[in-house]
Design an enzyme around this catalytic site. Structure first.
Site, mmCIF file in Angstrom:
data_model
loop_
_atom_site.group_PDB
_atom_site.id
_atom_site.type_symbol
_atom_site.label_atom_id
_atom_site.label_comp_id
_atom_site.label_asym_id
_atom_site.label_seq_id
_atom_site.Cartn_x
_atom_site.Cartn_y
_atom_site.Cartn_z
ATOM 1 N N ARG A 120 0.824 -1.208 0.000
ATOM 2 C CA ARG A 120 0.000 0.000 0.000
ATOM 3 C C ARG A 120 0.850 1.246 0.000
ATOM 4 O O ARG A 120 0.579 2.200 -0.690
ATOM 5 C CB ARG A 120 -0.917 0.010 1.225
ATOM 6 C CG ARG A 120 -1.580 1.367 1.454
ATOM 7 C CD ARG A 120 -2.669 1.311 2.471
ATOM 8 N NE ARG A 120 -3.617 0.292 2.157
ATOM 9 C CZ ARG A 120 -4.092 -0.616 3.026
ATOM 10 N NH1 ARG A 120 -3.690 -0.582 4.268
ATOM 11 N NH2 ARG A 120 -4.950 -1.517 2.649
ATOM 12 N N TYR A 121 1.876 1.246 0.828
ATOM 13 C CA TYR A 121 2.774 2.399 0.925
ATOM 14 C C TYR A 121 3.944 2.160 -0.023
ATOM 15 O O TYR A 121 4.381 1.019 -0.198
ATOM 16 C CB TYR A 121 3.302 2.527 2.347
ATOM 17 C CG TYR A 121 2.242 2.748 3.408
ATOM 18 C CD1 TYR A 121 1.675 4.010 3.595
ATOM 19 C CD2 TYR A 121 1.828 1.712 4.231
ATOM 20 C CE1 TYR A 121 0.721 4.214 4.577
ATOM 21 C CE2 TYR A 121 0.879 1.914 5.224
ATOM 22 C CZ TYR A 121 0.332 3.166 5.394
ATOM 23 O OH TYR A 121 -0.604 3.360 6.374
ATOM 24 N N ARG A 124 7.188 0.221 1.650
ATOM 25 C CA ARG A 124 7.131 -0.916 2.584
ATOM 26 C C ARG A 124 5.966 -1.840 2.260
ATOM 27 O O ARG A 124 4.949 -1.420 1.720
ATOM 28 C CB ARG A 124 7.058 -0.445 4.027
ATOM 29 C CG ARG A 124 5.938 0.515 4.366
ATOM 30 C CD ARG A 124 6.388 1.354 5.563
ATOM 31 N NE ARG A 124 5.339 2.161 6.152
ATOM 32 C CZ ARG A 124 4.954 3.343 5.653
ATOM 33 N NH1 ARG A 124 5.473 3.811 4.524
ATOM 34 N NH2 ARG A 124 4.028 4.032 6.281
ATOM 35 N N CYS A 133 -3.214 -18.055 14.428
ATOM 36 C CA CYS A 133 -2.803 -17.308 15.614
ATOM 37 C C CYS A 133 -2.849 -18.245 16.822
ATOM 38 O O CYS A 133 -3.519 -19.272 16.790
ATOM 39 C CB CYS A 133 -3.731 -16.117 15.866
ATOM 40 S SG CYS A 133 -3.496 -14.770 14.687
ATOM 41 N N CYS A 137 -8.459 -12.820 18.545
ATOM 42 C CA CYS A 137 -9.057 -11.593 19.061
ATOM 43 C C CYS A 137 -10.413 -11.429 18.380
ATOM 44 O O CYS A 137 -10.511 -11.517 17.154
ATOM 45 C CB CYS A 137 -8.189 -10.390 18.717
ATOM 46 S SG CYS A 137 -6.450 -10.576 19.150
ATOM 47 N N CYS A 140 -10.815 -9.027 15.304
ATOM 48 C CA CYS A 140 -9.739 -9.193 14.316
ATOM 49 C C CYS A 140 -10.039 -8.488 13.001
ATOM 50 O O CYS A 140 -11.111 -8.640 12.417
ATOM 51 C CB CYS A 140 -9.524 -10.681 14.038
ATOM 52 S SG CYS A 140 -8.227 -10.986 12.826
ATOM 53 N N ARG A 142 -8.381 -9.141 10.299
ATOM 54 C CA ARG A 142 -8.194 -10.097 9.203
ATOM 55 C C ARG A 142 -8.944 -11.387 9.457
ATOM 56 O O ARG A 142 -8.477 -12.476 9.095
ATOM 57 C CB ARG A 142 -6.702 -10.372 8.998
ATOM 58 C CG ARG A 142 -5.978 -9.109 8.631
ATOM 59 C CD ARG A 142 -4.727 -9.294 7.822
ATOM 60 N NE ARG A 142 -4.125 -7.980 7.686
ATOM 61 C CZ ARG A 142 -3.246 -7.471 8.541
ATOM 62 N NH1 ARG A 142 -2.798 -8.190 9.539
ATOM 63 N NH2 ARG A 142 -2.793 -6.251 8.366
ATOM 64 N N ASP A 301 -10.954 -0.941 13.183
ATOM 65 C CA ASP A 301 -11.357 -0.988 11.775
ATOM 66 C C ASP A 301 -12.839 -1.364 11.670
ATOM 67 O O ASP A 301 -13.415 -1.932 12.601
ATOM 68 C CB ASP A 301 -10.494 -2.004 11.020
ATOM 69 C CG ASP A 301 -9.032 -1.584 11.001
ATOM 70 O OD1 ASP A 301 -8.764 -0.367 10.950
ATOM 71 O OD2 ASP A 301 -8.155 -2.473 11.055
ATOM 72 N N ASP A 338 -6.980 3.755 10.471
ATOM 73 C CA ASP A 338 -6.563 3.168 9.205
ATOM 74 C C ASP A 338 -7.741 3.415 8.261
ATOM 75 O O ASP A 338 -8.833 2.885 8.472
ATOM 76 C CB ASP A 338 -6.266 1.671 9.384
ATOM 77 C CG ASP A 338 -5.132 1.207 8.491
ATOM 78 O OD1 ASP A 338 -4.888 1.864 7.460
ATOM 79 O OD2 ASP A 338 -4.501 0.181 8.810
ATOM 80 N N LYS A 345 -2.761 4.612 7.270
ATOM 81 C CA LYS A 345 -2.968 5.102 8.637
ATOM 82 C C LYS A 345 -2.890 6.628 8.671
ATOM 83 O O LYS A 345 -1.929 7.205 8.170
ATOM 84 C CB LYS A 345 -1.897 4.509 9.544
ATOM 85 C CG LYS A 345 -1.975 2.996 9.658
ATOM 86 C CD LYS A 345 -0.826 2.446 10.488
ATOM 87 C CE LYS A 345 -0.834 0.941 10.535
ATOM 88 N NZ LYS A 345 -0.482 0.307 9.243
HETATM 89 C C1 LIG Z 1 0.340 -0.612 9.046
HETATM 90 C C2 LIG Z 1 0.842 -0.996 7.734
HETATM 91 C C3 LIG Z 1 2.194 -0.825 7.402
HETATM 92 C C4 LIG Z 1 3.193 -0.231 8.358
HETATM 93 O O1 LIG Z 1 2.906 1.109 8.644
HETATM 94 P P1 LIG Z 1 3.832 1.963 9.599
HETATM 95 O O2 LIG Z 1 3.114 3.277 9.766
HETATM 96 O O3 LIG Z 1 5.152 2.105 8.920
HETATM 97 O O4 LIG Z 1 3.969 1.219 10.883
HETATM 98 C C5 LIG Z 1 2.603 -1.200 6.152
HETATM 99 N N1 LIG Z 1 1.739 -1.701 5.251
HETATM 100 C C6 LIG Z 1 0.435 -1.863 5.534
HETATM 101 C C7 LIG Z 1 -0.486 -2.393 4.476
HETATM 102 C C8 LIG Z 1 -0.070 -1.525 6.786
HETATM 103 O O5 LIG Z 1 -1.360 -1.711 7.064
#
Ligand SMILES: *Cc1c(COP(=O)(O)O)cnc(C)c1O
Length: 398
Positions: A120-121, A124, A133, A137, A140, A142, A301, A338, A345
């Site tokens: 998404r980002y 990362r 798990c 929870c 959850c 997911r 969420d 989120d 986020k």
């Molecule tokens: C939460 C999340 C991350 C990590 O986010 P940070 O703000 O760097 O902790 C990376 N990818 C996805 C899809 C996420 O939901």
């Protein structure tokens, strides 16, 4: 009644499982094998409320019921409102689905280039390495993927995901999640971390896990050696209530910290669990005492069947306002939503700024007093230049 921090002891012991040899109790495989997974088992130990009974009947069609003996001990069996109980014992409300709720509320599937990977980002990826798990929870995010109760057919394919990461040099940060990555065997984790470490552009590796909380016995010296070998590996644990901060969890965090694993915590703001200032303050203080830095506080969420956990965002803001400035800065997590549908986020903060103009910023401090910071400088006299020192530049690591 305000939450009294002293009421939470560093719980240590076998509780209901006194008759079990300590070597079994401390064995994480024993804990997994002896999980409580049915209403009948629960009722051997406690009286379920009608809502809980209804929830248990439905649970295995949506999100499995499983609680480790260790974690079950933390439940106050005489208190139907026990914050630990609410997190892991299903309730009938899980069947109730609100209009705005979604199975994939974060739009993760749409951002998934290969199975088990969410990109998404830009820099990362979220790598979902398992669908299991140690315990489940009830809120959850997911639940569609984990515990296999919804026939979602989630089969993480490590090889395809690893090849995707190898082929995408913009990915500098890999977050292992799931399911819980620490349910994988030592051998598998060693292999996965080794593969990731071998990718030159992957600078940052972290694991999101609730295992230290549900199953601290899993944090063995052998596992810690693996983190040492491939370090730095960061870890986000998931504690919601101060009662979860037991001696066992504290010891597990210490083992991780001594293996060089920096620890953060992610909490979810949950109605009837931690939606009070006193509870949250006690939690973040206990986290710091365990070497864990509160990282995120999540607005829950929009998961299906989660309406009974929902907290007003204004309450979350009030909690953050009551922490910031009033206690150690390290203790204050970032409150985030989120964004539904997959926006990532977004920080949600109390408002301190009253006004910003070209001349000044006007703001309030933690006690509500107003301060001003001028933005226009008024040059008076030049600063005298200091003689140049022959400073050698420090060498940077590659
Ligand atoms: C939460 C999340 C991350 C990590 O986010 P940070 O703000 O760097 O902790 C990376 N990818 C996805 C899809 C996420 O939901």
């Amino acid at each position: 009644m305000p939450y009294n921090e002293d009421r939470a002891t560093w719980f240590d012991g076998q509780g209901l499982w006194q008759h079990v040899p300590e070597s079994d109790w401390r064995d994480w495989n024993w804990q997994l094998k002896n999980r409580i997974t049915s209403a009948a088992q629960l009722e051997q130990f406690m009286t379920l409320t009608p809502e809980e009974k209804a929830g248990c009947l439905f649970a295995n069609h949506k999100l499995a019921l499983a609680i480790t003996p260790y974690f079950f001990n933390l439940i106050d069996r005489n208190d139907p409102g026990c914050p630990i109980r609410r997190q892991v014992i299903p309730r009938g409300e899980e069947v109730v689905m609100a209009e705005e709720e979604m199975l994939d509320s974060l739009g993760e599937d749409a951002h998934s280039p290969v199975p088990g990977l969410v990109h998404r980002y830009p820099d990362r990826v979220l790598f979902l390495v398992t669908d299991r798990c140690a315990a489940y929870c009830r809120y959850c995010t997911r639940s569609r993927l984990v515990s296999n109760a919804q026939d979602y057919n989630f089969h993480p394919e490590h090889e395809r995901a690893l090849r995707y990461i190898e082929a995408h040099p913009e990915v500098r940060d890999v977050l292992l999640s799931g399911g819980d990555p620490l349910l994988l065997s030592d051998r598998k984790l060693d292999h996965l971390l080794g593969r990731l470490r071998a990718i030159r552009h992957v600078e940052f590796i972290r694991i999101g896990s609730r295992i230290p909380v549900f199953l601290p016995q899993r944090i063995t010296p052998e596992l810690c050696e693996i983190f040492k070998k491939h370090g730095p590996v960061w870890m986000s644990i998931h504690v919601n209530h101060p009662k979860e901060c037991t001696q066992e969890l504290k010891d597990a965090c210490e083992r991780l910290a001594y293996a060089g694993v920096p620890l953060g915590n992610q909490s979810v703001l949950l109605r009837g669990v931690n939606d009070e200032v006193d509870v949250m303050r006690a939690l973040v203080h206990r986290l710091l005492r365990m070497r864990v830095r509160p990282y995120y506080l999540y607005q829950m969420d929009l998961i299906t069947g989660g309406s009974h956990f929902k907290v007003d965002v204004r309450k979350g803001i009030e909690i953050i306002r009551a922490l910031r400035g009033h206690t150690t800065g390290y203790a204050v997590p970032q409150y985030v939503i989120d964004a539904p549908g997959g926006g990532g986020k977004v920080p949600i903060n109390p408002e301190y700024i009253e006004k910003i103009t070209d001349d000044e910023v006007v703001f309030k401090n933690f006690q509500g007093e107003t301060f001003r910071y001028p933005l226009k400088s008024t040059p008076h006299r030049p600063v005298e230049a200091s003689p140049a020192h022959g400073v050698m530049p420090a060498e940077l690591f590659p």
